[in-house]
Design a protein around this motif. Structure first.
Motif, PDB file in Angstrom:
ATOM      1  N   LYS A 176       0.840  -1.204   0.000  1.00  0.00           N
ATOM      2  CA  LYS A 176       0.000   0.000   0.000  1.00  0.00           C
ATOM      3  C   LYS A 176       0.880   1.262   0.000  1.00  0.00           C
ATOM      4  N   TYR A 177       2.085   1.156   0.576  1.00  0.00           N
ATOM      5  CA  TYR A 177       2.971   2.297   0.758  1.00  0.00           C
ATOM      6  C   TYR A 177       4.103   2.370  -0.273  1.00  0.00           C
ATOM      7  N   PHE A 178       4.612   1.192  -0.707  1.00  0.00           N
ATOM      8  CA  PHE A 178       5.817   1.156  -1.536  1.00  0.00           C
ATOM      9  C   PHE A 178       5.643   0.232  -2.735  1.00  0.00           C
ATOM     10  N   ILE A 179       6.339   0.565  -3.833  1.00  0.00           N
ATOM     11  CA  ILE A 179       6.255  -0.271  -5.036  1.00  0.00           C
ATOM     12  C   ILE A 179       7.397  -1.275  -5.127  1.00  0.00           C
ATOM     13  N   ASP A 180       8.428  -1.127  -4.257  1.00  0.00           N
ATOM     14  CA  ASP A 180       9.566  -2.046  -4.276  1.00  0.00           C
ATOM     15  C   ASP A 180      10.213  -2.055  -2.898  1.00  0.00           C
ATOM     16  N   ARG A 181      11.338  -2.736  -2.786  1.00  0.00           N
ATOM     17  CA  ARG A 181      12.106  -2.777  -1.531  1.00  0.00           C
ATOM     18  C   ARG A 181      13.488  -2.179  -1.785  1.00  0.00           C
ATOM     19  N   PHE A 182      13.488  -0.897  -2.102  1.00  0.00           N
ATOM     20  CA  PHE A 182      14.727  -0.185  -2.402  1.00  0.00           C
ATOM     21  C   PHE A 182      15.708  -0.229  -1.233  1.00  0.00           C
ATOM     22  N   ALA A 183      15.211  -0.098  -0.030  1.00  0.00           N
ATOM     23  CA  ALA A 183      16.036  -0.101   1.182  1.00  0.00           C
ATOM     24  C   ALA A 183      15.463  -1.118   2.166  1.00  0.00           C
ATOM     25  N   PRO A 184      16.191  -1.387   3.230  1.00  0.00           N
ATOM     26  CA  PRO A 184      15.732  -2.416   4.160  1.00  0.00           C
ATOM     27  C   PRO A 184      14.326  -2.223   4.729  1.00  0.00           C
ATOM     28  N   THR A 185      13.938  -0.995   5.045  1.00  0.00           N
ATOM     29  CA  THR A 185      12.620  -0.800   5.658  1.00  0.00           C
ATOM     30  C   THR A 185      11.688   0.102   4.854  1.00  0.00           C
ATOM     31  N   PHE A 186      12.056   0.409   3.631  1.00  0.00           N
ATOM     32  CA  PHE A 186      11.174   1.206   2.780  1.00  0.00           C
ATOM     33  C   PHE A 186      11.561   1.009   1.322  1.00  0.00           C
ATOM     34  N   GLY A 187      10.714   1.508   0.453  1.00  0.00           N
ATOM     35  CA  GLY A 187      10.971   1.447  -0.972  1.00  0.00           C
ATOM     36  C   GLY A 187      10.573   2.756  -1.610  1.00  0.00           C
ATOM     37  N   HIS A 188      10.466   2.755  -2.922  1.00  0.00           N
ATOM     38  CA  HIS A 188       9.948   3.921  -3.632  1.00  0.00           C
ATOM     39  C   HIS A 188       8.440   3.953  -3.414  1.00  0.00           C
ATOM     40  N   GLY A 189       7.932   5.129  -3.144  1.00  0.00           N
ATOM     41  CA  GLY A 189       6.544   5.270  -2.717  1.00  0.00           C
ATOM     42  C   GLY A 189       5.510   5.057  -3.801  1.00  0.00           C
ATOM     43  N   THR A 190       4.374   4.530  -3.345  1.00  0.00           N
ATOM     44  CA  THR A 190       3.174   4.523  -4.179  1.00  0.00           C
ATOM     45  C   THR A 190       2.593   5.930  -4.117  1.00  0.00           C
ATOM     46  N   THR A 191       1.528   6.172  -4.828  1.00  0.00           N
ATOM     47  CA  THR A 191       0.862   7.479  -4.738  1.00  0.00           C
ATOM     48  C   THR A 191       0.455   7.740  -3.294  1.00  0.00           C
TER      49      THR A 191
END
Length: 173
Positions: A138-153
């Protein structure tokens, strides 16, 4: 360790990859490098939702320690450099923390440099629900970093809302 993680991630064995990593950490008290973690991220991302749930706690523990020990200090140094460049030009800097990252790390870095200013926007609490593997997409489109990714809208709108609140409180009085 890296070569085994690399093999499992490349040849599509995400559960074996995660199992190997968990056993290695438990038996040998192994500290994973950033390269190891990048392979674990690939395995975690390729794993089924059920497998992710089984390894969520382990994965979060491992990525949290890597994140705090490496990328935060580099990012803080970059923010400090940017602050100094902009300060000379009389331009205000607002530092926006990454999702699920502690903004106090950056604040302490600035304090050590003798800069006491409230220019920090946190994105820790507003992204807390994203740590559940059920909510993550719901929040991220991938796992760019350990605890977050690039954001969804939706994820990007949460960041924008925090920045807007900060600007209203501090600059639009």
């Amino acid at each position: 360790v890296f070569s085994t993680l690399f093999f499992y991630s490349i040849f599509g064995f995400p559960e074996k990859c995660l199992t190997f990593a968990k056993k290695t950490a438990a038996i040998h008290q192994y500290d994973f490098s950033k390269e190891d973690m990048s392979r674990l991220l690939i395995c975690y991302e390729k794993a089924s939702l059920e497998v992710r749930k089984n390894y969520e706690h382990f994965f979060t523990e491992q990525t949290h320690s890597i994140k705090l020990n490496t990328s935060s200090s580099v990012t803080a140094d970059n923010y400090l450099y940017l602050y100094n460049v902009l300060y000379k030009k009389n331009i205000e800097l607002v530092i926006v923390g990454y999702p699920n990252s502690k903004i106090d790390i950056y604040r302490a870095h600035f304090s050590k440099a003798g800069i006491e200013s409230d220019i920090f926007v946190s994105n820790e609490k507003n992204f807390a629900p994203s740590q559940s593997s059920i909510e993550y997409e719901k929040y991220f489109i991938d796992r760019f970093a350990p605890t977050f990714g690039h954001g969804t809208t939706f994820g990007n709108s949460l960041i924008a809302e925090e920045v807007a609140k900060f600007l209203k409180l501090n600059f639009l009085k």
